[in-house]
Design a protein around this motif. Structure first.
Motif, mmCIF file in Angstrom:
data_model
loop_
_atom_site.group_PDB
_atom_site.id
_atom_site.type_symbol
_atom_site.label_atom_id
_atom_site.label_comp_id
_atom_site.label_asym_id
_atom_site.label_seq_id
_atom_site.Cartn_x
_atom_site.Cartn_y
_atom_site.Cartn_z
ATOM 1 N N ARG A 286 8.249 48.404 17.021
ATOM 2 C CA ARG A 286 7.142 48.172 16.226
ATOM 3 C C ARG A 286 7.368 48.047 15.049
ATOM 4 N NH1 ARG A 286 2.562 50.310 19.006
ATOM 5 N NH2 ARG A 286 3.138 51.459 20.693
ATOM 6 N N SER A 287 6.627 46.730 14.429
ATOM 7 C CA SER A 287 6.727 46.601 13.009
ATOM 8 C C SER A 287 5.519 47.345 12.416
ATOM 9 C CB SER A 287 6.396 45.155 12.827
ATOM 10 O OG SER A 287 5.217 44.549 13.310
ATOM 11 N N LEU A 288 5.806 48.183 11.459
ATOM 12 C CA LEU A 288 4.882 49.312 11.041
ATOM 13 C C LEU A 288 3.772 48.900 10.080
ATOM 14 C CD1 LEU A 288 6.902 52.521 11.282
ATOM 15 C CD2 LEU A 288 5.590 51.766 12.898
ATOM 16 N N ASP A 289 4.341 48.016 9.213
ATOM 17 C CA ASP A 289 3.639 47.783 7.863
ATOM 18 C C ASP A 289 3.403 46.127 7.761
ATOM 19 O OD1 ASP A 289 5.972 48.648 5.567
ATOM 20 O OD2 ASP A 289 6.356 47.181 7.272
ATOM 21 N N PHE A 290 3.692 45.386 8.895
ATOM 22 C CA PHE A 290 3.819 44.024 8.628
ATOM 23 C C PHE A 290 3.535 43.290 10.116
ATOM 24 C CE2 PHE A 290 7.756 42.237 10.115
ATOM 25 C CZ PHE A 290 8.447 43.329 9.932
ATOM 26 N N GLN A 291 2.909 42.119 9.998
ATOM 27 C CA GLN A 291 2.789 41.701 11.440
ATOM 28 C C GLN A 291 3.883 40.734 11.604
ATOM 29 O OE1 GLN A 291 -1.194 39.877 11.001
ATOM 30 N NE2 GLN A 291 -2.175 41.661 12.114
ATOM 31 N N ALA A 292 4.445 41.068 12.769
ATOM 32 C CA ALA A 292 5.790 40.305 13.007
ATOM 33 C C ALA A 292 5.346 39.131 13.922
ATOM 34 C CB ALA A 292 6.810 41.083 13.687
ATOM 35 N N THR A 293 5.473 37.771 13.691
ATOM 36 C CA THR A 293 5.254 36.772 14.522
ATOM 37 C C THR A 293 6.545 36.391 15.577
ATOM 38 O OG1 THR A 293 6.059 35.325 12.626
ATOM 39 C CG2 THR A 293 3.719 35.504 13.071
ATOM 40 N N THR A 294 7.778 37.084 15.103
ATOM 41 C CA THR A 294 9.093 36.736 15.714
ATOM 42 C C THR A 294 9.660 38.079 15.868
ATOM 43 O OG1 THR A 294 9.078 34.516 15.107
ATOM 44 C CG2 THR A 294 10.977 35.413 16.008
ATOM 45 N N MET A 295 10.228 38.645 16.935
ATOM 46 C CA MET A 295 11.122 39.699 17.111
ATOM 47 C C MET A 295 12.196 39.452 17.904
ATOM 48 S SD MET A 295 8.647 42.957 17.638
ATOM 49 C CE MET A 295 7.677 43.571 16.584
ATOM 50 N N PHE A 296 13.294 39.892 17.507
ATOM 51 C CA PHE A 296 14.635 39.740 18.052
ATOM 52 C C PHE A 296 15.193 40.993 18.690
ATOM 53 C CE2 PHE A 296 15.166 35.680 15.815
ATOM 54 C CZ PHE A 296 14.131 35.908 14.900
ATOM 55 N N TRP A 297 15.818 40.776 19.740
ATOM 56 C CA TRP A 297 16.714 42.013 20.560
ATOM 57 C C TRP A 297 18.115 41.616 20.652
ATOM 58 C CZ3 TRP A 297 14.419 46.562 21.706
ATOM 59 C CH2 TRP A 297 13.235 46.615 21.628
ATOM 60 N N TYR A 298 18.907 42.762 20.352
ATOM 61 C CA TYR A 298 20.230 42.544 20.107
ATOM 62 C C TYR A 298 20.806 43.730 20.840
ATOM 63 C CZ TYR A 298 19.823 39.675 15.850
ATOM 64 O OH TYR A 298 19.391 38.770 14.971
ATOM 65 N N ARG A 299 22.231 43.644 21.338
ATOM 66 C CA ARG A 299 22.839 44.501 21.939
ATOM 67 C C ARG A 299 24.264 44.615 21.162
ATOM 68 N NH1 ARG A 299 24.413 44.497 28.417
ATOM 69 N NH2 ARG A 299 25.497 46.509 28.334
ATOM 70 N N GLN A 300 24.642 45.960 21.080
ATOM 71 C CA GLN A 300 25.839 46.035 20.237
ATOM 72 C C GLN A 300 26.571 47.094 21.091
ATOM 73 O OE1 GLN A 300 25.478 48.397 16.566
ATOM 74 N NE2 GLN A 300 27.134 47.354 15.740
ATOM 75 N N PHE A 301 27.813 46.618 21.355
ATOM 76 C CA PHE A 301 28.757 47.354 22.157
ATOM 77 C C PHE A 301 29.661 48.230 21.311
ATOM 78 C CE2 PHE A 301 28.091 45.805 26.382
ATOM 79 C CZ PHE A 301 27.996 44.472 26.179
ATOM 80 N N PRO A 302 30.143 49.320 21.590
ATOM 81 C CA PRO A 302 30.730 50.188 20.670
ATOM 82 C C PRO A 302 32.113 49.506 19.837
ATOM 83 C CG PRO A 302 30.739 51.268 23.069
ATOM 84 C CD PRO A 302 30.111 49.848 23.015
ATOM 85 N N LYS A 303 31.625 49.683 18.450
ATOM 86 C CA LYS A 303 32.648 49.026 17.639
ATOM 87 C C LYS A 303 32.783 47.679 17.570
ATOM 88 C CE LYS A 303 35.421 53.180 17.468
ATOM 89 N NZ LYS A 303 36.977 53.924 17.358
ATOM 90 N N LYS A 304 31.708 47.025 18.196
ATOM 91 C CA LYS A 304 31.494 45.615 18.369
ATOM 92 C C LYS A 304 30.245 45.006 17.396
ATOM 93 C CE LYS A 304 34.918 45.043 21.035
ATOM 94 N NZ LYS A 304 36.193 44.256 20.879
ATOM 95 N N SER A 305 30.078 43.785 17.117
ATOM 96 C CA SER A 305 29.189 43.096 16.595
ATOM 97 C C SER A 305 27.853 43.169 17.290
ATOM 98 C CB SER A 305 29.550 41.930 16.031
ATOM 99 O OG SER A 305 28.590 41.394 15.054
ATOM 100 N N LEU A 306 26.795 42.596 16.603
ATOM 101 C CA LEU A 306 25.629 42.246 17.401
ATOM 102 C C LEU A 306 25.262 41.226 18.076
ATOM 103 C CD1 LEU A 306 25.103 44.358 14.793
ATOM 104 C CD2 LEU A 306 22.564 43.881 15.231
ATOM 105 N N MET A 307 25.133 41.137 19.302
ATOM 106 C CA MET A 307 24.934 39.968 20.291
ATOM 107 C C MET A 307 23.506 39.922 20.343
ATOM 108 S SD MET A 307 26.040 39.566 24.110
ATOM 109 C CE MET A 307 24.727 40.205 24.874
ATOM 110 N N LEU A 308 23.021 38.647 19.836
ATOM 111 C CA LEU A 308 21.326 38.191 19.977
ATOM 112 C C LEU A 308 21.223 38.129 21.701
ATOM 113 C CD1 LEU A 308 18.850 37.501 19.010
ATOM 114 C CD2 LEU A 308 19.559 35.351 18.737
ATOM 115 N N MET A 309 20.332 38.775 22.033
ATOM 116 C CA MET A 309 19.818 38.634 23.595
ATOM 117 C C MET A 309 18.682 37.712 23.839
ATOM 118 S SD MET A 309 19.837 42.673 24.711
ATOM 119 C CE MET A 309 19.539 42.397 26.119
ATOM 120 N N ALA A 310 17.835 37.644 22.858
ATOM 121 C CA ALA A 310 16.584 37.225 22.994
ATOM 122 C C ALA A 310 15.884 36.852 21.740
ATOM 123 C CB ALA A 310 15.692 37.577 24.193
ATOM 124 N N THR A 311 14.967 35.886 21.893
ATOM 125 C CA THR A 311 14.020 35.949 20.795
ATOM 126 C C THR A 311 12.604 35.820 21.321
ATOM 127 O OG1 THR A 311 15.470 34.662 19.378
ATOM 128 C CG2 THR A 311 13.204 34.327 18.804
#
Lengths: 115, 115
Positions: free
Chosen positions: B24-49
């Motif tokens: 949830r965006s609490l104080d603004f309206q988000a036209t775009t949201m992104f979902w990332y997955r992060q494996f242990p001690k790894k970087s963030l991998m974009l899953m979807a927009t």
């Protein structure tokens, strides 16, 4: 393909020492560049960003970064590290048009601070 | 300003069940949201927009039928992991942005453990 490289997986510095975390990117156009910090089990906090203008960018917590187009680099610096700076640091480049842009993250640099 | 929340912060589920994560965006309206997955001690991998009111755009290699994303309003996006398996255990982070901006605001993350 666009990419972000953080050559140092781990860095250890003594408290009070200076710090430089390296970030190199590969991107055809002028990139939007970001540095984020992540504490264990937490989300990401934005330290600073570069969109345009002055190539030396000031951020929060005493961090700064310099954009060097000729070197495709955006290195993060801090003159005197505090124990609370121990965390994972991610460099990211934003690509695409607004509304369809994406972030590409580097692999991260884990900072350890010695007392 | 620009606060993004995620719920739950931690969830444990049994293999074969589905689990929903809210962003949830609490104080603004988000036209775009992104979902990332992060494996242990790894970087963030974009899953979807996801853009509000339209279907999500998934990154290559991400199973659309396994990771269902809904962005029904300007303040809420959900990620449902269907028929979860132990290999889906990970740290999932969402971010939100504005169509006119290149900055993303990150949630605190959700730790999913599938037993």
């Amino acid at each position: 393909a666009q990419s972000v490289t953080q050559p140092d997986i781990h860095i250890t510095v003594s408290e009070g020492a200076s710090l430089e975390l390296r970030c190199n990117y590969s991107y055809g156009a002028t990139p939007y560049l970001f540095w984020y910090v992540q504490s264990p089990g937490q989300g990401l906090q934005l330290l600073l960003k570069y969109f345009s203008g002055d190539t030396l960018v000031q951020g929060i917590k005493g961090f700064e970064a310099e954009f060097k187009r000729s070197q495709s680099s955006f290195n993060l610096r801090k003159p005197s590290v505090h124990w609370s700076d121990a965390a994972e640091y991610f460099c990211a480049v934003g690509k695409g048009a607004s509304g369809t842009y994406k972030y590409i993250f580097g692999t991260g640099t884990r900072l350890k601070v010695l007392a | 300003g620009a606060v993004v929340s995620q719920h739950p912060s931690r969830v444990i589920c049994k293999s074969g069940t589905s689990v929903k994560i809210e962003c949830r965006s609490l104080d603004f309206q988000a036209t775009t949201m992104f979902w990332y997955r992060q494996f242990p001690k790894k970087s963030l991998m974009l899953m979807a927009t996801s853009n509000e009111g339209s279907k999500a755009t998934y990154e290559q290699g991400v199973e659309k039928d396994k990771f269902l994303i809904n962005h029904a309003s300007l303040t809420l996006s959900t990620l449902t992991v269907t028929s979860a398996h132990p290999e889906d255990s990970s740290f999932y982070i969402c971010s939100a942005g504005l169509r006119s901006s290149y900055e993303q605001y990150f949630g605190p993350g959700t730790r999913l453990t599938v037993t």
